[in-house]
Design a protein around this motif. Sequence first.
Motif, PDB file in Angstrom:
ATOM      1  N   THR A 108       5.605   6.775   0.372  1.00 42.56           N
ATOM      2  CA  THR A 108       6.089   5.706   1.249  1.00 42.56           C
ATOM      3  C   THR A 108       5.183   4.496   1.069  1.00 42.56           C
ATOM      4  OG1 THR A 108       4.790   6.629   3.077  1.00 42.56           O
ATOM      5  CG2 THR A 108       7.106   7.270   2.933  1.00 42.56           C
ATOM      6  N   TRP A 109       5.633   3.337   1.536  1.00 47.95           N
ATOM      7  CA  TRP A 109       4.883   2.110   1.306  1.00 47.95           C
ATOM      8  C   TRP A 109       4.916   1.215   2.532  1.00 47.95           C
ATOM      9  CZ3 TRP A 109       8.838   4.029  -1.626  1.00 47.95           C
ATOM     10  CH2 TRP A 109      10.115   3.502  -1.404  1.00 47.95           C
ATOM     11  N   LYS A 137       2.318  12.135   0.508  1.00 45.75           N
ATOM     12  CA  LYS A 137       2.320  13.414   1.208  1.00 45.75           C
ATOM     13  C   LYS A 137       2.674  14.489   0.195  1.00 45.75           C
ATOM     14  CE  LYS A 137       4.234  15.888   5.199  1.00 45.75           C
ATOM     15  NZ  LYS A 137       5.175  15.814   6.350  1.00 45.75           N
ATOM     16  N   SER A 183       1.404   5.499   0.494  1.00 50.45           N
ATOM     17  CA  SER A 183       0.927   6.723   1.138  1.00 50.45           C
ATOM     18  C   SER A 183       1.598   7.907   0.457  1.00 50.45           C
ATOM     19  CB  SER A 183       1.261   6.723   2.633  1.00 50.45           C
ATOM     20  OG  SER A 183       0.591   5.671   3.300  1.00 50.45           O
ATOM     21  N   LYS A 210       0.848  -1.185   0.000  1.00 54.37           N
ATOM     22  CA  LYS A 210       0.000   0.000   0.000  1.00 54.37           C
ATOM     23  C   LYS A 210       0.887   1.240   0.000  1.00 54.37           C
ATOM     24  CE  LYS A 210      -3.755  -2.261   2.549  1.00 54.37           C
ATOM     25  NZ  LYS A 210      -4.609  -2.231   3.768  1.00 54.37           N
TER      26      LYS A 210
END
Length: 410
Positions: free
Chosen positions: A407-408, A108, A106, A104
Amino acid sequence: MRKNRFLFNKHVVAMATLGALAAPLPVLSNEPGVLVEQLCASCHSLNNLERSAGYSQADWQTLTSYMIDTGEGTALSKDISTYLAKHYPVNTKRESTVVKGDLKLSFKYWQVPTLGQRARDPVQGENGLIWWVGQWGNILGRLNPKTGEMKEYTLPSGTYAHSVSLDKNQTPWFLGNKNGTVGYLDLTTEKFKVYKMPDKNARDPHTGVFDNAGIFWFTLQHSNMVGKLDPKSGDIKLATLPTKGSRPYGIKLDSNGTPWVSCNGSNCLVRVDKNTMELSEIKLPGAKTHTRRLAITPDDMVFYVNSGMGKLGRYNPKNGKITQWDNPSGANSHPYAIEYADNAIWFNESAKRPETLVRFDLKTQTMQSWQIPSKEGVYSGLIRHMRMGNNGLIIHQTATNQLAEITWSQ
């Protein structure tokens, strides 16, 4: 539409001031279609509208707010977005293919202050600061991701930097794509030091990287050259690629400090002897092959995006073997940026809408991909360069003038 509305487009103002516009902008029309043509064509081709994924009225309003300041919630903003939604609705002409998987992502985001600048090529230093260039706005920018504070510096006239790299002192170096220069910002005096190319044919410094000895290596795409600068002496050396029109684009170093270059105009990679600057060309399969950028793994495997054929490629310098894998979205996906991170190769499919980020697992040789949103969830593009930061991939979207950290997790 009401008359005498005030439109503030920082990029158009900057272009007019710098003489970048072929002619002064005419008085803005009261007819929505003409107005859209006036505003959009001032910064990019109208073909971008035809080739877009199309959006709802709300999403067009959000997307255009990243490019021009029409005022939040104004009738002007509504009129423009309503026209765009009617004539360029949601479509699947360039639809991307998503490969599902376990990771997954993310995101920003940060919106840069000056709209329309074509923010690109962000890089994060060990101190956490992120630097970028606004190519069309002639800007060098700095972001503190912890506080969100940003500062923009106007580069020397005519620079139009294509990229920025950091030396071991975290000093940002820019590549003057329109005036044949490289230079840096002195962080103490906040003044620029500029080095002019020694050859008038070396017109367009493009992408750069520092080696462990502090030498700055860089490409010059349309000049068909590779260069190196010794900051201690200011000495610049240049070498011309063996194949005419190779258009050297990306550049990376292997574990021995040897520069490798990707060819955006020909089916080749180029190895540069770091001592003599002798160039060795590696021919890649496929007449349509051309490579925007490349990435090198810790074991010195050279991965590249085959932008012309929609593939990910790997060149093994130890035995000369070349292996290629089809991209999820096919031959016309135009992979562009590429980076090694966390035992994987990451790249984007820049010709697709929504644009996708693809992860190639080096162990399993399988791919997973995600559509890339913008700050408010609008799916646009495009990523032209990506580099690993302190916590994740640092990317940009030139259409939205946004920077992002990806990020993951499982």
